[in-house]
Design an enzyme around this catalytic site. Structure first.
Site, PDB file in Angstrom:
ATOM      1  N   ASP A  31      -8.440  19.797 -13.146  1.00  0.00           N
ATOM      2  CA  ASP A  31      -8.803  18.462 -13.617  1.00  0.00           C
ATOM      3  C   ASP A  31      -8.580  18.481 -15.123  1.00  0.00           C
ATOM      4  OD1 ASP A  31     -10.055  16.190 -14.556  1.00  0.00           O
ATOM      5  OD2 ASP A  31     -11.713  16.281 -13.119  1.00  0.00           O
ATOM      6  N   TYR A  47     -17.451  17.725 -13.600  1.00  0.00           N
ATOM      7  CA  TYR A  47     -17.765  16.304 -13.608  1.00  0.00           C
ATOM      8  C   TYR A  47     -18.752  15.982 -12.479  1.00  0.00           C
ATOM      9  CZ  TYR A  47     -17.109  11.290 -13.296  1.00  0.00           C
ATOM     10  OH  TYR A  47     -17.317   9.936 -13.241  1.00  0.00           O
ATOM     11  N   LYS A  65      -9.553   7.456 -18.496  1.00  0.00           N
ATOM     12  CA  LYS A  65      -9.973   8.013 -19.777  1.00  0.00           C
ATOM     13  C   LYS A  65      -8.815   7.952 -20.778  1.00  0.00           C
ATOM     14  CE  LYS A  65     -13.529   8.684 -17.141  1.00  0.00           C
ATOM     15  NZ  LYS A  65     -13.814   9.915 -16.409  1.00  0.00           N
ATOM     16  N   ARG A  90       0.853  -1.206   0.000  1.00  0.00           N
ATOM     17  CA  ARG A  90       0.000   0.000   0.000  1.00  0.00           C
ATOM     18  C   ARG A  90       0.878   1.242   0.000  1.00  0.00           C
ATOM     19  NH1 ARG A  90      -1.276   1.827   4.564  1.00  0.00           N
ATOM     20  NH2 ARG A  90      -2.128  -0.051   5.522  1.00  0.00           N
TER      21      ARG A  90
HETATM   22  C1  LIG Z   1     -14.220  10.308 -15.129  1.00  0.00           C
HETATM   23  C2  LIG Z   1     -13.839  11.608 -14.580  1.00  0.00           C
HETATM   24  C3  LIG Z   1     -13.477  11.752 -13.237  1.00  0.00           C
HETATM   25  C4  LIG Z   1     -13.547  10.601 -12.257  1.00  0.00           C
HETATM   26  O1  LIG Z   1     -12.676   9.574 -12.564  1.00  0.00           O
HETATM   27  P1  LIG Z   1     -12.948   8.014 -12.250  1.00  0.00           P
HETATM   28  O2  LIG Z   1     -11.738   7.381 -12.798  1.00  0.00           O
HETATM   29  O3  LIG Z   1     -14.226   7.635 -12.920  1.00  0.00           O
HETATM   30  O4  LIG Z   1     -13.067   7.907 -10.763  1.00  0.00           O
HETATM   31  C5  LIG Z   1     -13.085  12.998 -12.801  1.00  0.00           C
HETATM   32  N1  LIG Z   1     -13.061  14.069 -13.637  1.00  0.00           N
HETATM   33  C6  LIG Z   1     -13.400  13.964 -14.933  1.00  0.00           C
HETATM   34  C7  LIG Z   1     -13.346  15.162 -15.804  1.00  0.00           C
HETATM   35  C8  LIG Z   1     -13.805  12.740 -15.449  1.00  0.00           C
HETATM   36  O5  LIG Z   1     -14.155  12.647 -16.743  1.00  0.00           O
END
Ligand SMILES: *Cc1c(COP(=O)(O)O)cnc(C)c1O
Length: 385
Positions: A175, A103, A200, A51
């Site tokens: 983000d 998001y 993504k 961890r």
């Molecule tokens: C998908 C997404 C998240 C969250 O990520 P996960 O991997 O689904 O937990 C945060 N910000 C944006 C812009 C996203 O598209």
């Protein structure tokens, strides 16, 4: 080193034990010690418990930092656990100012989890600098930005927003999931911390959930790394391996993603059954000039409203051959979704309305297929409207 070279060579050691050119999956929960309290060192880290440190994660973290041309990278079990790690550095009474159009999962975490713990959230239309200035107050610790935003692809001027935050002693977190490090590097524009859902584009193959935090600020890095271990927000070594495999081709994929998205956006914008297209690459987009300045290309996410009812718009999303109706984005294959009932279902209808998310809004993640096939597919589904 330039981007594609960094994505392949930067922070990507061969395995020092075996010379394996692809860094192995260290599938283990713990590591032996020669003497109590004297763990082995590997890649500059002490190996005691997985961890705390796992070499497969360390290798990914080094590569992630390189993607943003930054000093420090941290990998998380999901994008949202990366968000939680940052929120866990705050204390009761601290404030966060976030972009209004963000998001849905972040919005839910902010309003349903951390609000209860005494963190104060304010949402502002950050595309307009005076709105940010008005929202910041003495308790604000973090300015939270998404550009392009989800799902309306709004563009915030990251340079002036970060400068404003800095002048008030506020940390800017961006983000950068939609833009990816290939198209935009917020740290170079003045932000303090970059966050990614590596689920993504960075992984890019729709087969793993992951997150990342990247920064040049050693103090912030240490604080967030402490939370990563203390709260156990870590990804497993298999997931680290897959994300690292994906990120090596990020630049190549983004070029094709962006090329396809530009073609689709222009085609949709000229279609008589389309009411409005949200894509920063279109000159009619209000953030186009800023996007051109701070991004290399305009990304591959686009949203649109049809000249149709909500029910017909929803039905449209089920009539396509190559666009899979699914949440998520940034995959090799094209995905389509209806944000009000899917990714943004946890945002209250009146809040959606206030930020401009219509009931029939459709969002597309443009994949790597041949653009002509995608356009033919959209064309056929639109003619059935
Ligand atoms: C998908 C997404 C998240 C969250 O990520 P996960 O991997 O689904 O937990 C945060 N910000 C944006 C812009 C996203 O598209």
């Amino acid at each position: 080193m330039r981007f594609n070279t960094r994505a392949i060579h930067g922070g990507q050691p061969h395995d020092p034990q075996t010379g394996a050119v692809t860094f192995p999956i260290y599938q283990t929960s713990t590591f032996d010690q020669d003497y109590p309290g004297k763990p082995n060192e590997f890649l500059g880290r002490e190996l005691s418990y997985a961890r705390t440190e796992n070499p497969s994660r360390t290798a990914l973290e080094m590569a992630l930092a390189e993607l943003e041309d930054a000093k420090f990278g941290l990998a998380f079990a999901s994008g949202l656990s990366a968000v939680a790690a940052i929120m866990n550095t705050l204390s009761e009474g601290d404030g966060v100012v976030a972009c209004a159009d963000l998001y849905g999962g972040c919005y839910r975490m902010f309003t349903k989890v951390y609000s209860k713990l005494g963190i104060r959230f304010r949402f502002a239309d950050t595309t307009c600098l005076p709105n940010i200035e008005e929202a910041l107050d003495g308790s604000t610790k973090i300015l939270w930005l998404e550009s392009p935003s989800n799902p309306l692809l709004n563009i915030t001027d990251l340079t002036s927003a970060s400068a404003l935050a800095k002048s008030k002693g506020v940390i800017t977190v961006v983000d950068n999931t939609f833009a990816t490090p290939y198209l935009q590097n917020p740290l170079k524009l003045g932000a303090d911390v970059v966050l990614h859902s590596t689920t993504k584009y960075i992984n890019g193959h729709a087969d793993v959930i992951g997150g990342a935090v990247i920064t040049d600020n050693e103090q912030l890095y240490s604080k967030i790394k402490f939370v990563q271990n203390a709260c156990g927000l870590v990804p497993g070594p298999n997931d680290c391996f897959l994300i690292q495999r994906g990120l090596r081709t990020l630049g190549l994929r983004m070029e094709r993603h962006c090329e396809n998205a530009m073609l689709l956006a222009a085609w949709l914008a000229s279609h008589p059954k389309v009411e409005k297209v949200y894509y920063p690459g279109l000159e009619t987009h209000p953030g186009h000039q800023i996007a051109k300045r701070q991004m290399k290309r305009f990304g591959a996410m686009l949203s649109f409203d049809l000249k149709a009812s909500e029910a017909d718009s929803k039905a449209f999303t089920t009539r396509l051959k190559y666009f899979t109706l699914a949440e998520s984005l940034g995959a090799h294959q094209s995905l389509i979704c209806h944000p009000p009932s899917m990714t943004h279902a946890s945002v209250e209808p009146e809040v959606r309305k206030a930020v401009g998310i219509s009931d029939g809004l459709i969002r597309i993640s443009v994949g790597l297929e041949d653009a002509d096939d995608l356009i033919e597919d959209l064309s056929e589904a639109l003619s059935a409207l």
